[in-house]
Design an enzyme around this catalytic site. Structure first.
Site, PDB file in Angstrom:
ATOM      1  N   SER A  54      42.476  25.210  50.333  1.00  0.00           N
ATOM      2  CA  SER A  54      41.076  25.759  49.492  1.00  0.00           C
ATOM      3  C   SER A  54      41.391  25.750  48.259  1.00  0.00           C
ATOM      4  O   SER A  54      42.731  26.333  47.933  1.00  0.00           O
ATOM      5  CB  SER A  54      40.629  27.060  50.115  1.00  0.00           C
ATOM      6  OG  SER A  54      39.498  27.689  49.244  1.00  0.00           O
ATOM      7  N   VAL A  59      48.281  28.653  45.358  1.00  0.00           N
ATOM      8  CA  VAL A  59      48.873  27.260  45.480  1.00  0.00           C
ATOM      9  C   VAL A  59      47.994  25.878  45.303  1.00  0.00           C
ATOM     10  O   VAL A  59      48.335  25.081  44.524  1.00  0.00           O
ATOM     11  CB  VAL A  59      49.683  27.124  46.634  1.00  0.00           C
ATOM     12  CG1 VAL A  59      50.752  25.799  46.995  1.00  0.00           C
ATOM     13  CG2 VAL A  59      50.656  28.185  46.914  1.00  0.00           C
ATOM     14  N   CYS A  60      46.975  26.001  45.847  1.00  0.00           N
ATOM     15  CA  CYS A  60      46.079  24.857  45.689  1.00  0.00           C
ATOM     16  C   CYS A  60      45.427  24.866  44.457  1.00  0.00           C
ATOM     17  O   CYS A  60      45.232  23.748  43.898  1.00  0.00           O
ATOM     18  CB  CYS A  60      44.815  25.126  46.759  1.00  0.00           C
ATOM     19  SG  CYS A  60      45.209  25.265  48.345  1.00  0.00           S
ATOM     20  N   ASP A  61      45.442  26.006  43.937  1.00  0.00           N
ATOM     21  CA  ASP A  61      44.656  26.080  42.317  1.00  0.00           C
ATOM     22  C   ASP A  61      45.787  25.389  41.583  1.00  0.00           C
ATOM     23  O   ASP A  61      45.547  24.328  40.552  1.00  0.00           O
ATOM     24  CB  ASP A  61      44.734  27.364  42.067  1.00  0.00           C
ATOM     25  CG  ASP A  61      44.380  27.440  40.440  1.00  0.00           C
ATOM     26  OD1 ASP A  61      45.205  27.438  39.662  1.00  0.00           O
ATOM     27  OD2 ASP A  61      43.175  28.066  40.155  1.00  0.00           O
TER      28      ASP A  61
END
Length: 168
Positions: A54, A59-61
């Site tokens: 997501s 971490v995804c950002d």
């Protein structure tokens, strides 16, 4: 068989394990403007596929921002896709708020076509497992990373080296 955990809890991955040398499976996702996007839409290009659970997590950002920055130096024959199960509307909002303009952000929310084809659909969470795939201009998989713990970062340098090595 790939073993993955998310927050240190084992998860079940649905779909086949993709390996270097495999023909990259076709998939159907949605763009941020709700149009279907398929792997075949990028035929003849070198493709780096960054898969995140997501966009609204740290971490995804960071992963998406990193590949957005790297995309500018990869050449016009390379496309970078970030695929998650976030809704297309949320992806569009997040990209706009964060200045993400160099990559395609695609949603697998509707039917998990990508997740099931690439073996990254985490059954228990209905999210995609963090992973990286590099596909050459002939549609063959040239690099694969299934990140063992879903809250860890992928190996950015190896992924970038893999896409750059296709130009040699």
């Amino acid at each position: 068989m790939v073993q993955v955990t998310f927050k240190n809890n084992p998860v079940t991955l649905v779909g086949p394990e993709i390996k270097v040398g495999d023909k990259a499976p076709e998939f159907t996702t949605l763009s941020t403007d709700m149009q279907e996007k398929h792997l075949s839409d990028f035929a003849g290009k070198k493709i780096l596929i960054s898969v995140v659970p997501s966009l609204d997590t740290g971490v995804c950002d960071a992963q998406t921002r990193r590949f957005n920055e790297e995309a500018t130096g990869l050449g016009e024959d390379v496309v970078v896709l970030t695929i998650s199960c976030d809704l297309p509307f949320a992806q569009k909002r997040w990209c706009g708020a964060n200045g993400i303009e160099n990559i395609y952000t695609l949603s697998d929310h509707r039917d998990l076509s990508f997740g099931d084809a690439y073996g990254v659909h985490m059954q228990e969470l209905r999210l995609l497992a963090r992973s990286i795939f590099v596909v050459d201009q002939d549609g063959k998989v040239a690099y694969v990373e299934y990140v063992p713990e879903g809250t860890d970062h992928p190996d950015y340098d190896h992924a970038i080296d893999a896409i750059k090595s296709l130009s040699k």
